[in-house]
Design a protein around this motif. Structure first.
Motif, short mmCIF file in Angstrom:
data_model
loop_
_atom_site.label_atom_id
_atom_site.label_comp_id
_atom_site.label_asym_id
_atom_site.label_seq_id
_atom_site.Cartn_x
_atom_site.Cartn_y
_atom_site.Cartn_z
N ILE A 32 0.87 -1.18 0.00
CA ILE A 32 0.00 0.00 0.00
C ILE A 32 0.90 1.21 0.00
O ILE A 32 1.27 1.75 1.05
CB ILE A 32 -0.95 0.01 1.22
CG1 ILE A 32 -1.67 -1.32 1.36
CG2 ILE A 32 -1.96 1.15 1.08
CD1 ILE A 32 -2.58 -1.67 0.19
N ALA A 33 1.31 1.65 -1.18
CA ALA A 33 2.31 2.70 -1.33
C ALA A 33 2.18 3.31 -2.72
O ALA A 33 1.50 2.76 -3.59
CB ALA A 33 3.71 2.12 -1.12
N PRO A 34 2.81 4.47 -2.96
CA PRO A 34 2.74 5.10 -4.29
C PRO A 34 3.17 4.14 -5.40
O PRO A 34 4.15 3.40 -5.27
CB PRO A 34 3.72 6.27 -4.15
CG PRO A 34 3.64 6.65 -2.70
CD PRO A 34 3.51 5.33 -1.98
N GLY A 35 2.40 4.16 -6.48
CA GLY A 35 2.68 3.32 -7.64
C GLY A 35 2.05 1.95 -7.59
O GLY A 35 2.25 1.15 -8.51
N GLU A 36 1.23 1.66 -6.59
CA GLU A 36 0.66 0.33 -6.42
C GLU A 36 -0.81 0.27 -6.84
O GLU A 36 -1.50 1.27 -6.89
CB GLU A 36 0.80 -0.13 -4.97
CG GLU A 36 2.23 -0.25 -4.49
CD GLU A 36 3.00 -1.33 -5.21
OE1 GLU A 36 2.47 -2.46 -5.33
OE2 GLU A 36 4.13 -1.07 -5.64
N TRP A 70 -18.59 -8.01 -6.08
CA TRP A 70 -18.08 -7.03 -7.04
C TRP A 70 -16.64 -6.69 -6.69
O TRP A 70 -16.22 -6.81 -5.54
CB TRP A 70 -18.93 -5.76 -7.01
CG TRP A 70 -20.30 -5.94 -7.61
CD1 TRP A 70 -21.27 -6.82 -7.19
CD2 TRP A 70 -20.85 -5.24 -8.71
NE1 TRP A 70 -22.39 -6.70 -7.98
CE2 TRP A 70 -22.16 -5.73 -8.92
CE3 TRP A 70 -20.38 -4.22 -9.55
CZ2 TRP A 70 -22.99 -5.25 -9.92
CZ3 TRP A 70 -21.20 -3.74 -10.55
CH2 TRP A 70 -22.50 -4.25 -10.74
N GLN A 71 -15.90 -6.26 -7.70
CA GLN A 71 -14.48 -5.99 -7.51
C GLN A 71 -14.11 -4.68 -8.20
O GLN A 71 -14.66 -4.34 -9.25
CB GLN A 71 -13.65 -7.14 -8.09
CG GLN A 71 -12.17 -7.13 -7.75
CD GLN A 71 -11.52 -8.42 -8.23
OE1 GLN A 71 -11.13 -8.52 -9.40
NE2 GLN A 71 -11.41 -9.41 -7.36
N GLY A 72 -13.15 -3.96 -7.63
CA GLY A 72 -12.64 -2.73 -8.22
C GLY A 72 -11.16 -2.61 -7.99
O GLY A 72 -10.59 -3.25 -7.10
N LEU A 73 -10.49 -1.79 -8.82
CA LEU A 73 -9.05 -1.58 -8.72
C LEU A 73 -8.78 -0.15 -8.27
O LEU A 73 -9.18 0.80 -8.95
CB LEU A 73 -8.38 -1.84 -10.06
CG LEU A 73 -8.61 -3.22 -10.69
CD1 LEU A 73 -7.88 -3.31 -12.03
CD2 LEU A 73 -8.17 -4.32 -9.75
N LEU A 74 -8.12 -0.01 -7.13
CA LEU A 74 -7.76 1.31 -6.63
C LEU A 74 -6.34 1.64 -7.04
O LEU A 74 -5.41 0.87 -6.77
CB LEU A 74 -7.82 1.36 -5.10
CG LEU A 74 -9.14 1.06 -4.40
CD1 LEU A 74 -9.01 1.43 -2.93
CD2 LEU A 74 -10.29 1.77 -5.03
N PRO A 75 -6.12 2.77 -7.69
CA PRO A 75 -4.75 3.17 -8.03
C PRO A 75 -4.17 4.08 -6.96
O PRO A 75 -4.87 4.90 -6.36
CB PRO A 75 -4.95 3.94 -9.33
CG PRO A 75 -6.29 4.60 -9.16
CD PRO A 75 -7.11 3.66 -8.31
N ILE A 76 -2.87 3.91 -6.70
CA ILE A 76 -2.14 4.86 -5.86
C ILE A 76 -1.06 5.46 -6.77
O ILE A 76 -0.07 4.80 -7.08
CB ILE A 76 -1.51 4.20 -4.63
CG1 ILE A 76 -2.57 3.42 -3.84
CG2 ILE A 76 -0.87 5.25 -3.74
CD1 ILE A 76 -2.02 2.68 -2.64
N ASP A 77 -1.27 6.68 -7.21
CA ASP A 77 -0.35 7.31 -8.15
C ASP A 77 1.05 7.39 -7.56
O ASP A 77 1.23 7.47 -6.33
CB ASP A 77 -0.85 8.70 -8.51
CG ASP A 77 -0.02 9.35 -9.60
OD1 ASP A 77 -0.19 8.98 -10.77
OD2 ASP A 77 0.83 10.21 -9.27
N LEU A 78 2.07 7.37 -8.42
CA LEU A 78 3.45 7.38 -7.93
C LEU A 78 3.79 8.65 -7.16
O LEU A 78 4.77 8.69 -6.41
CB LEU A 78 4.44 7.13 -9.07
CG LEU A 78 4.58 8.14 -10.21
CD1 LEU A 78 5.51 9.28 -9.84
CD2 LEU A 78 5.11 7.45 -11.45
N ALA A 79 2.96 9.71 -7.32
CA ALA A 79 3.19 10.96 -6.59
C ALA A 79 2.29 11.10 -5.37
O ALA A 79 2.29 12.16 -4.73
CB ALA A 79 3.00 12.15 -7.52
N ALA A 80 1.53 10.07 -5.03
CA ALA A 80 0.59 10.16 -3.91
C ALA A 80 1.33 10.37 -2.59
O ALA A 80 2.42 9.84 -2.37
CB ALA A 80 -0.26 8.90 -3.83
#
Length: 295
Positions: A32-36, A70-80
């Motif tokens: 759980i970190a930027p880019g994940e 149901w399923q979803g994909l959460l993005p963590i931007d590399l600059a988060a």
């Protein structure tokens, strides 16, 4: 900071009770970190007609695995930025009752190293006559990312586009010919010129064009906000608008555009976020595909 291994975690389970309908939420990720990429599962004791989400100021597309799952994909931007954030989930049960829940997720801090590369001067400081082309191409690509197909196009696991190993270059701060540039938003894979490049999963070819910086490039819209951007190709085997299947040959690798040698560059966009393709492979890829750890 180096984070080794895959973290399969259910950190928090949220449950909402409305009459006889129960909504539960869990998540799993490499880190759980930027880019994940974080996979979120929403389940209930009854069929759900719709599930929607909001995360880091962008909409999250959920798709049905089963009527109750149901399923979803959460993005963590590399600059988060690091810190505690909340995913807001709204679901509609089969009886029409709405269910809303905030689900907390804590993003860890992450530091990316720098990399120095030397390229032809025209790619470090483009001549004035190329600037209009570069801006036009940038707008074309951003317009594609801004209008994703909401319906999920894939059903099977994601695969690596080439057999070569990853250089784990995602997120590194680039210093090009001595000048700082934007961080590397993709992952590079070893691939000699002429290596067959396959589609990581099913989707529509949204772009197949020769661009200034990335060279010959293909963008695949996989649906549900997921895009594969494959660059530095030497030849195309598909055309814009085609539907391609997982593992279908779509191009040959090469050394076009701003490169130091032949390889394949794979950028993964999830909504507006830049995320590591290896992170997606770790949670939705075949076991042999996710060989690298988060860095």
């Amino acid at each position: 900071m180096r984070m080794a291994g895959i973290v399969w975690a259910v950190v928090f389970v949220a449950a909402a009770q409305t009459s006889s309908v129960r909504l539960s939420i869990s998540h799993r990720a490499r880190a759980i970190a930027p880019g994940e990429v974080v996979v979120v599962d929403v389940t209930a004791g009854t069929a759900l007609e719709k599930v929607e989400g909001r995360w880091l100021d962008q909409a999250v597309t959920f798709y049905a695995i089963e009527p109750t799952h149901w399923q979803g994909l959460l993005p963590i931007d590399l600059a988060a930025r690091a810190g505690r954030r909340a995913l807001s989930v709204t679901a509609v049960a089969s009886n029409g009752r709405p269910l809303t829940r905030d689900y907390p997720i804590t993003i860890a801090a992450r530091t990316f190293p720098a990399r120095r590369i030397t390229v032809e001067e025209k790619f470090a400081a483009p001549p004035p006559e190329e600037l209009a082309r570069i801006e036009r191409e940038r707008k074309t690509v951003e317009a594609i990312f801004a209008g994703p197909a909401l319906e999920r196009q894939w059903r099977d696991s994601f695969v690596v586009p080439v057999p070569g190993n990853s250089t784990s270059s995602f997120g590194r701060r680039s210093i090009v010919n001595g000048e700082p540039r934007a961080p590397h938003s993709g992952t590079d894979f070893q691939a000699a010129s002429g290596t067959v490049v396959v589609a990581p999963n099913r989707g529509r070819i949204a772009l197949a064009a020769d661009l200034y910086f990335p060279g010959r490039t293909i963008i695949i819209d996989h649906g549900a906000g997921v895009y594969s951007y494959l660059a530095h190709l030497s030849a195309f085997k598909v055309a814009e608008g085609e539907i391609v299947e997982r593992r279908q040959p779509i191009a040959l690798s090469g050394a076009t555009g701003r490169v130091t040698g032949p390889h394949l560059h794979w950028t993964l966009r999830l909504g507006r976020a830049r995320v590591d393709p290896l992170s997606l492979l770790s949670v939705l890829g075949e076991p042999a595909s996710a060989k690298a750890s988060a860095r």
